[in-house]
Design a protein around this motif. Structure first.
Motif, PDB file in Angstrom:
ATOM      1  N   GLU A 183       0.679  -1.409   0.349  1.00  0.00           N
ATOM      2  CA  GLU A 183       0.245  -0.137   0.042  1.00  0.00           C
ATOM      3  C   GLU A 183       0.786   1.374   0.048  1.00  0.00           C
ATOM      4  O   GLU A 183       0.712   2.123  -0.492  1.00  0.00           O
ATOM      5  CB  GLU A 183      -0.634  -0.134   1.266  1.00  0.00           C
ATOM      6  CG  GLU A 183      -2.624  -0.657   1.222  1.00  0.00           C
ATOM      7  CD  GLU A 183      -2.929  -0.463  -0.423  1.00  0.00           C
ATOM      8  OE1 GLU A 183      -2.816   1.175  -0.447  1.00  0.00           O
ATOM      9  OE2 GLU A 183      -3.491  -1.233  -1.072  1.00  0.00           O
ATOM     10  N   LYS A 186       2.104   1.706  -3.345  1.00  0.00           N
ATOM     11  CA  LYS A 186       1.084   2.317  -4.399  1.00  0.00           C
ATOM     12  C   LYS A 186       0.621   3.835  -4.512  1.00  0.00           C
ATOM     13  O   LYS A 186       0.995   4.285  -5.157  1.00  0.00           O
ATOM     14  CB  LYS A 186      -0.546   1.698  -4.055  1.00  0.00           C
ATOM     15  CG  LYS A 186       0.532  -0.157  -4.858  1.00  0.00           C
ATOM     16  CD  LYS A 186      -1.723  -1.036  -4.253  1.00  0.00           C
ATOM     17  CE  LYS A 186      -0.841  -1.838  -5.131  1.00  0.00           C
ATOM     18  NZ  LYS A 186      -2.559  -2.881  -5.026  1.00  0.00           N
ATOM     19  N   GLN A 187       0.705   4.319  -2.797  1.00  0.00           N
ATOM     20  CA  GLN A 187       0.745   5.605  -3.101  1.00  0.00           C
ATOM     21  C   GLN A 187       1.556   6.604  -2.926  1.00  0.00           C
ATOM     22  O   GLN A 187       1.826   7.923  -3.899  1.00  0.00           O
ATOM     23  CB  GLN A 187       0.948   6.106  -0.959  1.00  0.00           C
ATOM     24  CG  GLN A 187      -0.869   5.285  -0.791  1.00  0.00           C
ATOM     25  CD  GLN A 187      -1.536   6.447  -1.336  1.00  0.00           C
ATOM     26  OE1 GLN A 187      -1.686   7.146  -1.598  1.00  0.00           O
ATOM     27  NE2 GLN A 187      -2.666   5.026  -1.682  1.00  0.00           N
TER      28      GLN A 187
END
Length: 215
Positions: A183, A186-187
């Motif tokens: 995550e 991905k950010q």
């Protein structure tokens, strides 16, 4: 929960609109600028794609960036044909990057060398954008400056090896959804997408200053 491709598209929407509605693009598509402005824009694209594609081969085996390296997307040789048509056979001698273009190309090169996830962000914003919105520019250029349909001068916008763009884009989004990243990464990729759009807008701003339409 939204897929990663949806998250990317949504997060960068604002910047995308800003880039598309820049004064330079509006003037270019509105027929208020001459073919010279179009040629200058094409030159700037050359620097960005040279940075994207120079690093592509080395990333082909990378687990994150590798699946996105698709030769049918490559634009550099098409750009070079367009520039030869627009500027003549000696087009390389007069080639110069705006400071904003140099910053953009440098960032792409940096990501290609050090951060595959960041490279994917730039890959996505460029190639998928050209496959979609680029067609509007091609159509306008053909009508405004009399280029042969899908011929020299607009080859950059013609993806000859992609028979079904809608299916290709669907497949590309599936690759984004499957990208092997947590995550946090991905950010970071989403953040780099926003940065890519901002860098692109900077190029438009520079071109706008060079080709200001007097009120």
């Amino acid at each position: 929960m939204d897929s990663f491709s949806t998250v990317i598209r949504t997060a960068s929407h604002e910047q995308h609109v800003e880039a598309e509605t820049s004064t330079f693009m509006s003037d270019l598509l509105g027929g208020r600028l001459g073919v010279d402005a179009y040629a200058r824009y094409t030159e700037q694209l050359w620097f960005v794609y040279e940075a994207l594609e120079a690093g592509a081969e080395r990333l082909a085996a990378d687990p994150v960036a590798g699946p996105f390296i698709r030769p049918e997307l490559f634009r550099l040789s098409a750009l070079e044909r367009d520039l030869a048509h627009l500027r003549g056979p000696e087009w390389r001698t007069g080639l110069s990057a705006l400071p904003a273009t140099q910053a953009y190309a440098d960032r792409v090169r940096e990501c290609a060398a050090q951060w595959p996830g960041g490279y994917v962000a730039h890959h996505y914003t460029r190639y998928l954008g050209d496959l979609s919105g680029g067609q509007i520019i091609r159509d306008k250029a053909e009508r405004t400056w009399g280029f042969e349909r899908k011929g020299d001068g607009v080859r950059f916008y013609v993806f000859e090896e992609i028979g079904n763009p809608a299916a290709f884009k669907r497949g590309y989004r599936e690759l984004l959804d499957a990208v092997p990243a947590d995550e946090l990464e991905k950010q970071r990729i989403v953040g780099e997408c926003k940065r890519a759009f901002a860098l692109n807008t900077g190029v438009f701003r520079g071109l706008g200053e060079e080709f200001a339409v007097s009120a």
